[in-house]
Enzyme design. Structure first.
Site, mmCIF file in Angstrom:
data_model
loop_
_atom_site.group_PDB
_atom_site.id
_atom_site.type_symbol
_atom_site.label_atom_id
_atom_site.label_comp_id
_atom_site.label_asym_id
_atom_site.label_seq_id
_atom_site.Cartn_x
_atom_site.Cartn_y
_atom_site.Cartn_z
ATOM 1 N N THR A 267 20.874 62.280 73.096
ATOM 2 C CA THR A 267 20.232 62.988 74.206
ATOM 3 C C THR A 267 18.922 63.685 73.832
ATOM 4 O O THR A 267 17.878 63.425 74.441
ATOM 5 C CB THR A 267 21.230 64.003 74.793
ATOM 6 O OG1 THR A 267 22.322 63.262 75.351
ATOM 7 C CG2 THR A 267 20.584 64.861 75.869
HETATM 8 P P1 AMP Z 1 25.167 64.151 74.104
HETATM 9 O O1 AMP Z 1 25.974 64.888 73.079
HETATM 10 O O2 AMP Z 1 24.057 63.388 73.464
HETATM 11 O O3 AMP Z 1 26.024 63.346 74.989
HETATM 12 O O4 AMP Z 1 24.463 65.283 74.988
HETATM 13 C C1 AMP Z 1 24.708 65.470 76.357
HETATM 14 C C2 AMP Z 1 24.870 66.926 76.644
HETATM 15 O O5 AMP Z 1 23.677 67.630 76.331
HETATM 16 C C3 AMP Z 1 25.102 67.236 78.099
HETATM 17 O O6 AMP Z 1 26.463 67.281 78.405
HETATM 18 C C4 AMP Z 1 24.440 68.578 78.314
HETATM 19 O O7 AMP Z 1 25.385 69.592 78.534
HETATM 20 C C5 AMP Z 1 23.716 68.855 77.012
HETATM 21 N N1 AMP Z 1 22.353 69.340 77.257
HETATM 22 C C6 AMP Z 1 21.414 68.782 78.014
HETATM 23 N N2 AMP Z 1 20.277 69.505 78.043
HETATM 24 C C7 AMP Z 1 20.503 70.571 77.254
HETATM 25 C C8 AMP Z 1 19.733 71.685 76.872
HETATM 26 N N3 AMP Z 1 18.470 71.849 77.316
HETATM 27 N N4 AMP Z 1 20.298 72.585 76.034
HETATM 28 C C9 AMP Z 1 21.558 72.408 75.590
HETATM 29 N N5 AMP Z 1 22.338 71.380 75.921
HETATM 30 C C10 AMP Z 1 21.836 70.459 76.754
HETATM 31 ZN ZN ZN Z 2 22.261 61.813 76.786
HETATM 32 ZN ZN ZN Z 3 26.235 61.841 75.970
#
Ligand code: AMP
Ligand code: ZN
Ligand code: ZN
Length: 415
Positions: A73
């Protein structure tokens, strides 16, 4: 008589908001960048979300967008924002260690996410602000801190509990500002589709429901534009950061039983990319222990051996040893494996991402619709480093140095 007066008063009252909605008459070239986290490129065909489909059909759709490695992400959002590969913007993973800072970064570490020292390059909102425009973010990785001393004029601290409706409605109130205060560059972020994909897998009903729920929000935004008389006048760029692949619970590799973990200074245990920082002089020992034991579904790389196409070797935050599983597999330690066994039936499935950026399941979404874009046009796949130049071009901004080339995406623009 009295009744009908009340009725008239009531009707007038109800009509006021509609009348009071000011039309936006002096819109400058404007971009709204919307990220739908984990929206795999083919969800559009699988789940036929009506609003997104309409924007794609009437505007531009790329067959898919190629994410950057690792397909996580934060690295990919920040690549879209800067036009730089993760090794060049510095957000090399959601979780990473910097040997110079002797500090670890993670999405939940607010003080690090809000510390400018991690964020390199120049994201689009900084380019816009530096060149005299106004930027606004209802969430986007990197918008919660000053980068190069600059932050979007409007921004919000990340809180996944904020209702999607609030995010849309707030963006719309920024459109209601007078022209000299109104932003030209907006970001928006939705996590629902990623959350459902992880929990239930990309093919699950729950994931379909999440896609349709976010699609409603896109409809809400377009309705808001309609009320303001600017439907079709705003350039919408709707992307995802990466796709999602089904992971059966049994597709796991227990990695810590393959080497002497005490020889590592630190191991960053993320299922799709394990980062090993060996103790002084122990790199060979760890590498040689793991390599012969790994099953065919995973590979270990020294930093110097990482395939060039990943563009993932030129940053001090990339660990000396990386273990990468194939799409659909996860690496775990024994403690995690036991926890999974206790929590999930052996035949359950979930979803994941973070793998090879050329794995078909990791492909991302790209839809664009607005005055700058061609109508009813399908583009061949391009890398997500190209989006930054595209946004700069539409906004009339001089791009900061980046890894994209406008020529690679010019075809999506109206001549
Ligand atoms: P991943 O672990 O790659 O699946 O990341 C996805 C998660 O990133 C989502 O569930 C969001 O809650 C989190 N996320 C997205 N934007 C932000 C941000 N600006 N700060 C912290 N967490 C975030
Ligand atoms: Zn993502
Ligand atoms: Zn994810």
């Amino acid at each position: 008589m009295k009744r009908s007066i009340i009725l008239i008063v009531l009707l007038v009252f109800l009509a006021i908001p509609a009348v009071a909605q000011q039309k936006v008459k002096d819109l400058k070239p404007t971009v709204v960048l919307i990220s739908i986290d984990g929206f795999r490129y083919d969800y559009l065909d699988l789940y036929s979300p009506p609003n997104l489909s309409k924007l794609a059909e009437k505007g531009v759709r790329a067959r898919w967008m190629i994410p950057s490695f690792p397909t996580k992400t934060f690295p990919n959002h920040y690549t879209v924002a800067t036009g730089l590969y993760p090794q060049n913007h510095g957000i090399t993973d959601n979780n990473m260690y910097d040997p110079e800072f002797d500090a670890e970064f993670g999405l939940g570490k607010r003080e690090e996410v809000q510390n400018p020292r991690w964020w390199g390059g120049e994201p689009i909102w900084v380019t816009a602000e530096k060149q005299g425009q106004t930027a606004a973010a209802y969430f986007f990785p990197g918008t919660e801190t000053k980068i190069g001393g600059v932050q979007p004029t409007f921004w919000r601290e990340y809180d996944g509990d904020v209702a999607n409706e609030t995010r849309i409605d707030t963006i719309l109130t920024w459109f209601d500002l007078p022209a000299n205060e109104r932003p030209t560059m907006y970001t928006l972020y939705f996590s629902d589709v990623d959350d459902a994909g992880h929990r239930y897998s990309p093919d699950a009903e729950e994931t379909r429901a999440a896609v349709l729920k976010v699609d409603e929000m896109i409809g809400r935004l377009v309705d808001g534009f309609k009320k303001r008389g600017i439907e079709g006048k705003v350039n919408l760029i709707i992307v995802s950061d990466h796709g999602m692949v089904t992971v059966p619970a049994r597709n796991r590799i227990v990695l810590d039983e393959m080497f002497d973990v005490s020889k590592a200074e630190r191991v960053i245990w993320v299922g799709e990319i394990v980062q090993i920082w060996p103790k002084e002089g122990e790199e060979d020992a760890i590498y040689n222990a793991i390599k012969p034991k790994l099953p065919g579904q995973a590979k270990i790389y020294r930093k110097s051996e990482i395939p060039a196409r990943y563009k993932y070797s030129k940053n001090r935050r990339i660990a000396p040893l990386l273990v990468l599983p194939d799409a659909g597999w996860v690496l775990v330690n024994r403690a995690r494996a036991d926890k999974m066994d206790a929590e999930r039936p052996a035949d359950s499935v979930g979803g994941s991402h973070g793998y090879d950026n050329l794995a078909p399941e990791m492909r991302a979404l790209f839809i664009a619709n607005g005055p700058a874009f061609k109508r009813s046009y399908t583009a061949d796949p391009f890398s997500n480093v190209e989006v930054y130049n595209l946004m700069c071009h539409i906004l009339g901004l001089t791009p900061a140095p980046n890894d994209g080339y406008l020529d690679n995406v010019k075809e999506v623009l109206k001549k």
